[in-house]
Design a protein around this motif. Structure first.
Motif, mmCIF file in Angstrom:
data_model
loop_
_atom_site.group_PDB
_atom_site.id
_atom_site.type_symbol
_atom_site.label_atom_id
_atom_site.label_comp_id
_atom_site.label_asym_id
_atom_site.label_seq_id
_atom_site.Cartn_x
_atom_site.Cartn_y
_atom_site.Cartn_z
ATOM 1 N N HIS A 13 0.926 -1.113 0.010
ATOM 2 C CA HIS A 13 0.159 0.065 -0.010
ATOM 3 C C HIS A 13 0.974 1.108 -0.081
ATOM 4 O O HIS A 13 0.457 2.012 0.680
ATOM 5 C CB HIS A 13 -1.048 0.007 1.037
ATOM 6 N N SER A 14 1.811 1.114 -0.793
ATOM 7 C CA SER A 14 2.841 2.414 -0.738
ATOM 8 C C SER A 14 2.341 3.614 -1.188
ATOM 9 O O SER A 14 2.609 4.618 -0.930
ATOM 10 C CB SER A 14 4.188 1.910 -1.627
ATOM 11 N N GLY A 15 1.146 3.432 -2.302
ATOM 12 C CA GLY A 15 0.400 4.759 -2.853
ATOM 13 C C GLY A 15 -0.225 5.473 -1.513
ATOM 14 O O GLY A 15 -0.062 6.851 -1.388
ATOM 15 N N TYR A 16 -0.828 4.583 -0.863
ATOM 16 C CA TYR A 16 -1.444 5.266 0.443
ATOM 17 C C TYR A 16 -0.238 5.885 1.399
ATOM 18 O O TYR A 16 -0.290 7.012 1.827
ATOM 19 C CB TYR A 16 -2.207 4.437 1.345
ATOM 20 N N GLY A 17 0.504 5.128 1.791
ATOM 21 C CA GLY A 17 1.734 5.789 2.422
ATOM 22 C C GLY A 17 2.484 6.895 1.783
ATOM 23 O O GLY A 17 2.752 7.913 2.729
ATOM 24 N N ASP A 18 2.772 6.828 0.623
ATOM 25 C CA ASP A 18 3.390 7.863 -0.035
ATOM 26 C C ASP A 18 2.411 9.260 0.069
ATOM 27 O O ASP A 18 2.939 10.321 0.262
ATOM 28 C CB ASP A 18 3.788 7.828 -1.480
ATOM 29 N N SER A 19 1.315 9.158 -0.097
ATOM 30 C CA SER A 19 0.462 10.285 -0.090
ATOM 31 C C SER A 19 0.344 10.866 1.403
ATOM 32 O O SER A 19 0.334 12.382 1.388
ATOM 33 C CB SER A 19 -1.096 9.997 -0.797
ATOM 34 N N LEU A 20 0.182 10.006 2.128
ATOM 35 C CA LEU A 20 0.021 10.678 3.501
ATOM 36 C C LEU A 20 1.363 11.235 4.025
ATOM 37 O O LEU A 20 1.413 12.026 4.645
ATOM 38 C CB LEU A 20 -0.428 9.531 4.677
ATOM 39 N N GLY A 21 2.420 10.329 3.507
ATOM 40 C CA GLY A 21 4.024 11.341 3.734
ATOM 41 C C GLY A 21 3.977 12.469 3.441
ATOM 42 O O GLY A 21 4.395 13.353 4.002
ATOM 43 N N ALA A 22 3.454 12.876 2.120
ATOM 44 C CA ALA A 22 3.507 13.802 1.563
ATOM 45 C C ALA A 22 2.924 15.158 2.570
ATOM 46 O O ALA A 22 3.108 16.308 2.628
ATOM 47 C CB ALA A 22 3.160 13.884 0.086
ATOM 48 N N VAL A 23 1.652 14.530 2.849
ATOM 49 C CA VAL A 23 0.824 15.626 3.576
ATOM 50 C C VAL A 23 1.592 15.921 4.910
ATOM 51 O O VAL A 23 1.633 17.178 5.214
ATOM 52 C CB VAL A 23 -0.465 15.013 3.906
ATOM 53 N N VAL A 24 1.971 14.981 5.527
ATOM 54 C CA VAL A 24 2.740 15.059 6.812
ATOM 55 C C VAL A 24 4.131 16.064 6.614
ATOM 56 O O VAL A 24 4.194 17.034 7.538
ATOM 57 C CB VAL A 24 3.273 13.834 7.304
#
Length: 652
Positions: A244-255
């Motif tokens: 689920h790297s897409g979910y993680g990458d998206s949230l990581g960018a927000v953080v």
């Protein structure tokens, strides 16, 4: 049978242990007072080393080597001098004073202060002390022990014991009973559960999806917890593992957008750079990273990777040159790779300048007690870094036509590091002396070389001609030199051999027949752990093969090249190992450790291996005499051969 797991001292006031002594075994009485110490109180350690034949019993000064670990896995390593009181070696330590971040775990061993190569780490199972508050281990204590027993906590070799995943599972379960909100422990438990399922199975897929939901639920309230830290990094990294790297990458960018200067933002930027699909992508990502976070802890290594990818792999030489010209800190060994690549490409002038800068940087380095390495081990590695840099500098100086200067650099190595100088240094010095016609200096170099290794036939002939002696007298003197050098080496080995009880490890040959180490008593046994994907292993194995040719692989010496840590299992793994063996032209047998994930003891875990290639030499009594991680050049091979000769000399 698995090796005995590492024990905590907390519930015991007295523990009888097996010492490192050869011959009679003696009990070592060890006291920890109070029995369940808190991080903020003074802890008294007392050791009774009076047992007959105990390896440290004759030491006039002893210190306790220890590493403190906090709940995040950060480490502080130091030594505590012990003093004699009422027949016991004692020392007092206040853990929180040595590690203000709050230690949860301490791992320790004993050293002879005059010769720190003589030590006791409980035969490779070092003591571990968990700290307590209110009658139970502090938060993170059992989690860090779990990490230690499963190989996730990378301590130095003296403080690394055999891996014991089963015991580790008990500890992580206890951690979550005592501290159910320890999210890092939860992640460890989830990862352990997934690892226990078969790769590609429906069970693993279902468990992975269930774990994803748990992670997602935890992440929902991320902004309520303030600036993100290690927990956020671990959670988002786990997302990638769960596909689920897409979910993680998206949230990581927000953080990162919310906290652009946080430690998380730096860590995330570095991880994003290293996730590039190609070396060129990595270079571009790393350039952006070092520009945005020039003073981050990972920045020197990131700059070194730009040098490596940019010049060594020829991806972007211009970017590599810009990093060097920028003058900021670069990890030294990667700078040396860069300098070597410049020389190979014909840019000798810049190559020499980079090597000199690298040497200046290395000489300026100081020991950092947060790396996990004891100071004396760091100092040894530091010394060899300087020697390697000086050898490389001498080589490029010679290529630039300054032979006398190169000779001076090599001579300085021998003067500055007489106990560490290798065969390569002496041979290169000798070659230049012969080329320049410096006969008297060359004769001295031949004498030094003969104390370190047996000379080649060509070297013997050169020395004989240069000496002007008659052949009979010369050869008699040479054999005397060899015998004297070997006697000195054997005396040193006798003093420093470990003499641990070897684990009862099991290996399997390519026909499926298994055997245990105890069945080989009476022989000297050389074990070399390797894997098909391991580049250093591929460079080491031909040397093991040559040893097999010279000594035989199943006579006085039995050689076990043990394939382990493969990414494939079953028949696919066997086929990969066989293909690599054929590709290398090996003509001695190899053996198999248990498959990855197989629910049986693994020899690589029983021996506490932290990196490969790792070699272990057992004497005819079955005791472990020597161990080494990695195999460098000719000097390492010569050292291994000398130790084999010593071990064979012990056969009755």
């Amino acid at each position: 049978m698995r090796s005995r797991p590492i024990l905590t001292l907390l519930s015991l006031i007295l523990i009888s242990l097996i010492p490192l002594a050869c011959g009679e075994q003696a009990a070592v009485d060890t006291f920890c007072s109070p029995a369940e110490p808190s991080p903020g109180e003074a802890v008294v350690f007392s050791f009774d080393l009076s047992g007959e034949g105990y390896r440290l019993g004759d030491a006039s000064a002893i210190e306790m080597l220890y590493t403190l670990v906090d709940g995040n896995g950060e480490m502080v390593t130091s030594t505590l001098p012990l003093h004699m009181a009422n027949g016991l070696w004692e020392g007092t330590l206040t853990p929180a004073a040595a590690m203000p971040s709050g230690p949860v775990l301490m791992v320790c061993a004993l050293l002879n202060s005059q010769d720190q190569e003589i030590y006791d780490n409980r035969q490779g199972k070092p003591w571990a002390v968990s700290f307590h508050e209110n009658g139970k281990p502090v938060e993170g204590a059992d989690h860090q022990q779990f990490r230690m027993l499963t190989g996730r906590l990378r301590l130095c070799d003296l403080l690394t014991g055999p891996k014991d995943p089963e015991r580790g599972g008990e500890l992580i379960a206890r951690e979550l009973v005592n501290h159910p909100d320890n999210f890092m422990a939860k992640i460890s438990q989830w990862g352990r559960a997934i690892n226990e399922t078969a790769e590609g199975s429906a069970e693993r897929e279902q468990l992975s999806e269930e774990t994803f939901v748990k992670l997602r639920d935890w992440l929902v309230g991320w902004n309520d917890r303030g600036e993100p830290g290690d927990e956020m990094t671990a959670a988002l990294s786990f997302m990638s593992r769960l596909n689920h790297s897409g979910y993680g990458d998206s949230l990581g960018a927000v953080v990162v957008e919310a906290y652009p200067q946080s430690g998380f933002a730096s860590t995330w930027a570095y991880a994003s750079a290293m996730s590039g699909a190609t070396p060129a992508d990595k270079v571009n990502g790393l350039l952006e990273y070092v520009n945005d976070f020039p003073e981050a802890d990972d920045a020197p290594y990131a700059r070194g990777l730009i040098l490596y990818y940019g010049q060594v792999m020829a991806v972007n030489p211009i970017a590599a040159r810009e990093v060097i010209d920028g003058g900021k800190a670069v990890t030294s060994y990667l700078m040396q790779y860069y300098a070597g690549a410049l020389v190979q490409a014909g840019d000798l002038e810049l190559g020499e300048a980079v090597m000199r800068r690298m040497l200046d940087d290395v000489r300026a380095e100081t020991w950092d007690n947060t790396t996990g390495d004891p100071e004396h081990i760091w100092l040894m590695d530091h010394t060899y870094s300087i020697i390697g840099g000086m050898q490389a500098l001498a080589d490029v100086v010679k290529q630039r036509g300054r032979d006398s200067e190169a000779l001076g650099i090599l001579g300085q190595i021998i003067i500055d590091f007489p106990d560490n100088v290798g065969l390569d240094t002496v041979r290169e010095q000798l070659a230049i002396q012969l080329q320049l016609g410096r006969t008297s200096e060359a004769l001295k170099a031949f004498e030094l070389l003969a104390t370190k290794a047996k000379l080649t036939d060509e070297e013997v002939a050169q020395w004989l001609e240069l000496s002007g002696q008659d052949e009979s007298s010369f050869m008699a003197n040479l054999e005397g030199t060899y015998a004297k050098a070997q006697a000195a080496l054997f005396a040193d080995y006798e003093k420093h051999a470990l003499r641990f009880d070897a684990p009862e490890a099991t290996f399997t040959d390519i026909t499926g027949e298994s055997f245990t180490l105890s069945s080989l008593k009476g022989k000297v046994v050389l074990i070399d752990f390797w894997a098909t994907w391991c580049g250093p292993c591929m460079r080491a194995l031909p040397h093991i093969n040559e040893i097999g040719k010279d000594y035989g692989h199943d006579g006085e010496l039995f050689i076990i090249p043990a394939n382990t840590w493969e990414r494939s299992i079953g028949e696919a793994r066997k086929e990969a190992a066989a293909a690599k063996w054929t590709e290398l032209g090996m003509n001695i047998p190899y053996y198999l450790d248990a498959d990855r994930g197989e629910d049986v003891p693994h020899a690589v875990d029983d021996f506490g291996v932290t990196g490969i290639p790792s070699t272990f030499l057992l004497g005819p009594s079955g005791k472990l005499l020597f161990r080494k991680t990695g195999m460098g050049g000719e000097a390492d091979v010569a050292d291994l051969r000398s130790k084999i000769d010593y071990a064979i000399s012990l056969i009755q």
